[in-house]
Each structure stands twice: as C-alpha cells, then as structure tokens.
Write a protein that holds these residues in place. Structure first.
Motif, PDB file in Angstrom:
ATOM      1  N   LEU A 127       0.838  -1.213   0.000  1.00 53.52           N
ATOM      2  CA  LEU A 127       0.000   0.000   0.000  1.00 53.52           C
ATOM      3  C   LEU A 127       0.866   1.253   0.000  1.00 53.52           C
ATOM      4  CD1 LEU A 127      -2.947  -0.806   2.458  1.00 53.52           C
ATOM      5  CD2 LEU A 127      -2.759  -1.282   0.027  1.00 53.52           C
ATOM      6  N   MET A 128       1.960   1.229   0.762  1.00 53.88           N
ATOM      7  CA  MET A 128       2.849   2.393   0.796  1.00 53.88           C
ATOM      8  C   MET A 128       3.513   2.598  -0.567  1.00 53.88           C
ATOM      9  SD  MET A 128       4.514   2.637   4.583  1.00 53.88           S
ATOM     10  CE  MET A 128       5.122   0.987   4.796  1.00 53.88           C
ATOM     11  N   GLU A 129       3.998   1.509  -1.157  1.00 54.05           N
ATOM     12  CA  GLU A 129       4.649   1.600  -2.459  1.00 54.05           C
ATOM     13  C   GLU A 129       3.685   2.124  -3.530  1.00 54.05           C
ATOM     14  OE1 GLU A 129       6.679  -1.373  -5.678  1.00 54.05           O
ATOM     15  OE2 GLU A 129       6.930  -1.852  -3.558  1.00 54.05           O
ATOM     16  N   ALA A 130       2.415   1.741  -3.426  1.00 54.15           N
ATOM     17  CA  ALA A 130       1.398   2.185  -4.384  1.00 54.15           C
ATOM     18  C   ALA A 130       0.838   3.564  -4.041  1.00 54.15           C
ATOM     19  CB  ALA A 130       0.266   1.163  -4.451  1.00 54.15           C
ATOM     20  N   ALA A 138      -3.069   9.783  -1.069  1.00 51.15           N
ATOM     21  CA  ALA A 138      -3.474   8.429  -0.680  1.00 51.15           C
ATOM     22  C   ALA A 138      -4.995   8.235  -0.704  1.00 51.15           C
ATOM     23  CB  ALA A 138      -2.917   8.073   0.699  1.00 51.15           C
ATOM     24  N   ALA A 139      -5.757   9.143  -0.150  1.00 47.75           N
ATOM     25  CA  ALA A 139      -7.220   8.977  -0.087  1.00 47.75           C
ATOM     26  C   ALA A 139      -7.825   8.921  -1.486  1.00 47.75           C
ATOM     27  CB  ALA A 139      -7.851  10.100   0.725  1.00 47.75           C
ATOM     28  N   ARG A 140      -7.371   9.815  -2.367  1.00 46.85           N
ATOM     29  CA  ARG A 140      -7.882   9.820  -3.738  1.00 46.85           C
ATOM     30  C   ARG A 140      -7.504   8.530  -4.458  1.00 46.85           C
ATOM     31  NH1 ARG A 140      -5.874  10.127  -8.378  1.00 46.85           N
ATOM     32  NH2 ARG A 140      -3.820  10.813  -7.710  1.00 46.85           N
ATOM     33  N   ARG A 141      -6.275   8.082  -4.277  1.00 53.05           N
ATOM     34  CA  ARG A 141      -5.821   6.860  -4.942  1.00 53.05           C
ATOM     35  C   ARG A 141      -6.561   5.627  -4.396  1.00 53.05           C
ATOM     36  NH1 ARG A 141      -1.047   7.091  -8.011  1.00 53.05           N
ATOM     37  NH2 ARG A 141      -0.464   4.980  -7.398  1.00 53.05           N
ATOM     38  N   GLY A 152     -15.130  -0.949  -2.511  1.00 55.10           N
ATOM     39  CA  GLY A 152     -15.584   0.213  -1.764  1.00 55.10           C
ATOM     40  C   GLY A 152     -14.452   1.144  -1.368  1.00 55.10           C
ATOM     41  N   VAL A 153     -14.830   2.247  -0.768  1.00 53.39           N
ATOM     42  CA  VAL A 153     -13.887   3.271  -0.340  1.00 53.39           C
ATOM     43  C   VAL A 153     -13.711   3.176   1.166  1.00 53.39           C
ATOM     44  CG1 VAL A 153     -13.467   5.760  -0.235  1.00 53.39           C
ATOM     45  CG2 VAL A 153     -14.643   4.780  -2.211  1.00 53.39           C
ATOM     46  N   CYS A 154     -12.469   3.214   1.618  1.00 57.50           N
ATOM     47  CA  CYS A 154     -12.213   3.113   3.055  1.00 57.50           C
ATOM     48  C   CYS A 154     -10.820   3.640   3.382  1.00 57.50           C
ATOM     49  CB  CYS A 154     -12.362   1.664   3.517  1.00 57.50           C
ATOM     50  SG  CYS A 154     -11.515   0.468   2.489  1.00 57.50           S
ATOM     51  N   ASN A 155     -10.493   3.680   4.656  1.00 58.14           N
ATOM     52  CA  ASN A 155      -9.167   4.127   5.070  1.00 58.14           C
ATOM     53  C   ASN A 155      -8.133   3.037   4.765  1.00 58.14           C
ATOM     54  OD1 ASN A 155      -9.090   2.203   7.202  1.00 58.14           O
ATOM     55  ND2 ASN A 155     -10.020   3.650   8.632  1.00 58.14           N
ATOM     56  N   GLY A 156      -6.863   3.340   4.969  1.00 58.07           N
ATOM     57  CA  GLY A 156      -5.788   2.419   4.614  1.00 58.07           C
ATOM     58  C   GLY A 156      -5.855   1.085   5.330  1.00 58.07           C
ATOM     59  N   ALA A 175      -2.394  -4.643 -11.300  1.00 62.44           N
ATOM     60  CA  ALA A 175      -3.073  -4.187 -12.522  1.00 62.44           C
ATOM     61  C   ALA A 175      -3.867  -2.911 -12.242  1.00 62.44           C
ATOM     62  CB  ALA A 175      -3.982  -5.275 -13.072  1.00 62.44           C
ATOM     63  N   ALA A 176      -4.535  -2.850 -11.092  1.00 63.26           N
ATOM     64  CA  ALA A 176      -5.304  -1.658 -10.725  1.00 63.26           C
ATOM     65  C   ALA A 176      -4.374  -0.470 -10.494  1.00 63.26           C
ATOM     66  CB  ALA A 176      -6.158  -1.937  -9.495  1.00 63.26           C
ATOM     67  N   VAL A 177      -3.226  -0.705  -9.842  1.00 61.82           N
ATOM     68  CA  VAL A 177      -2.248   0.372  -9.627  1.00 61.82           C
ATOM     69  C   VAL A 177      -1.770   0.903 -10.986  1.00 61.82           C
ATOM     70  CG1 VAL A 177       0.071   0.922  -8.766  1.00 61.82           C
ATOM     71  CG2 VAL A 177      -1.497  -0.414  -7.347  1.00 61.82           C
ATOM     72  N   ARG A 178      -1.475   0.012 -11.913  1.00 63.30           N
ATOM     73  CA  ARG A 178      -1.023   0.436 -13.249  1.00 63.30           C
ATOM     74  C   ARG A 178      -2.106   1.279 -13.943  1.00 63.30           C
ATOM     75  NH1 ARG A 178       1.205  -4.695 -13.211  1.00 63.30           N
ATOM     76  NH2 ARG A 178      -0.501  -5.607 -14.409  1.00 63.30           N
ATOM     77  N   GLN A 179      -3.359   0.880 -13.790  1.00 67.85           N
ATOM     78  CA  GLN A 179      -4.457   1.640 -14.400  1.00 67.85           C
ATOM     79  C   GLN A 179      -4.517   3.048 -13.860  1.00 67.85           C
ATOM     80  OE1 GLN A 179      -7.863  -1.233 -14.264  1.00 67.85           O
ATOM     81  NE2 GLN A 179      -8.769   0.276 -15.640  1.00 67.85           N
TER      82      GLN A 179
END
Length: 184
Positions: A127-130, A138-141, A152-156, A175-179
C-alpha cells in the motif's frame, strides 16, 4: 432471480434493487440493527446466502461491519459514491439500475484473513509503495483503487483488510495500480 437475499438499509433501497434485478431483500431499517433483523439475516445466510449492499457512506459501512461480525460468510456488493449520488445525497436508492446490476455482478465473499507471508497477500508495504497510505494523494488513490477492485472506499487499514478478506491477488492489485498510474 438472484439466489441470495440482498440486505439493504431501507424501503427506497429495496425499490431501487427490484427495479434493477429480480431479488428478495431484507431491510435493516438503518444502523440500529436489532437482534430480530440479525436473526432474519442469519436464517437467510443459512438457507440462501446473503449479499450485503449498503450505501457508500459511514452509516452504510457501520451496518456492513455489524452484519459481517454477527453473520460470517456474507457476500458484499459495493457502489462507489458517484454511482450512488443524486441531488447531493448518497445511497443505493439513487443508483441507476445499470450501476446496481454491475455491483451485484461483482460481489466479493469475505474469507478468513490470509497469513501475511502468503505469496498472494497484499501487505502494508504494498500500500505504501502504491501511494495508498502515508502520501498526500493516498485517499484519492484508494478511492480509485476501491472502484477498480469493487471493494468500496475506506481508510488504509480497512483497505488492507478488504484486500485480504476478498482475496485480492497481487496481480489484480498491481493491474489496478497500473491503471491509476496511466491516468495520472
């Protein structure tokens, strides 16, 4: 007809779900879930299975958490805020039939926590690397990742837990990080 019973917050949610799919629902009546409602959900889970489909807001997440704690093995469907927003309000009842069908096509089943040394487990370091935690964006990502992974949307901390519970693989995660990164 959807085999599982869909747990929603109220009558308007039931109307919206029934406009989108042929399904039975149980209404929690809000976040003050009493033992009778939990008993009904347990019975539905034993006999047909349950999909928890609550609003993408704090009360909806609280309801999801209470039910998950008392009724293990439920499936989860998520809408993102944009899909569930109308006239400044957020809720399942505001989602289009298409958005509801999409959410119900991408349900996740909460499973026991993976061991941290499992090769497919997502870690806090991932999560930190991404840049999903401890970063100004971080929140937007995380919001974007939550949409892409349909968790869903949530905290880290909760995001890491959902990746584990819903068995998100490293490949899906990467794959999601790359997108996200190709959009930036």
């Amino acid at each position: 007809m959807i085999k599982e019973v869909i747990v929603v917050e109220g009558k308007d949610d039931t109307v919206a779900v029934k406009r989108a799919v042929n399904a039975d629902t149980i209404e929690t009546g809000g976040s003050a879930i009493d033992e009778h409602v939990l008993h009904t959900i347990r019975l539905a889970q034993e006999r047909r299975g349950v999909i928890i489909f609550t609003d993408p807001d704090h009360p909806g997440e609280r309801i999801r958490s209470i039910i998950s704690e008392h009724v293990p093995g439920c499936k989860h469907a998520f809408l993102n805020v944009q899909e569930a927003k109308a006239k400044g309000k957020v809720g399942v009842e505001h989602a289009s039939p298409e958005a509801i069908r999409r959410a119900l096509e991408h349900v996740h089943t909460a499973e026991p926590h993976l061991e941290d040394d499992s090769p497919s487990a997502i870690t806090m370091a991932d999560l930190m690397e991404a840049r999903l935690v401890m970063h100004p964006e971080a929140a937007r990502r995380r919001e974007e990742m939550g949409k892409l992974l349909r968790i869903g949307v949530c905290n880290g901390k909760q995001f890491l837990k959902r990746c584990s519970q819903f068995r998100i693989s490293k490949e899906e995660f990467e794959a999601a990080v790359r997108q996200i990164e190709t959009k930036e």
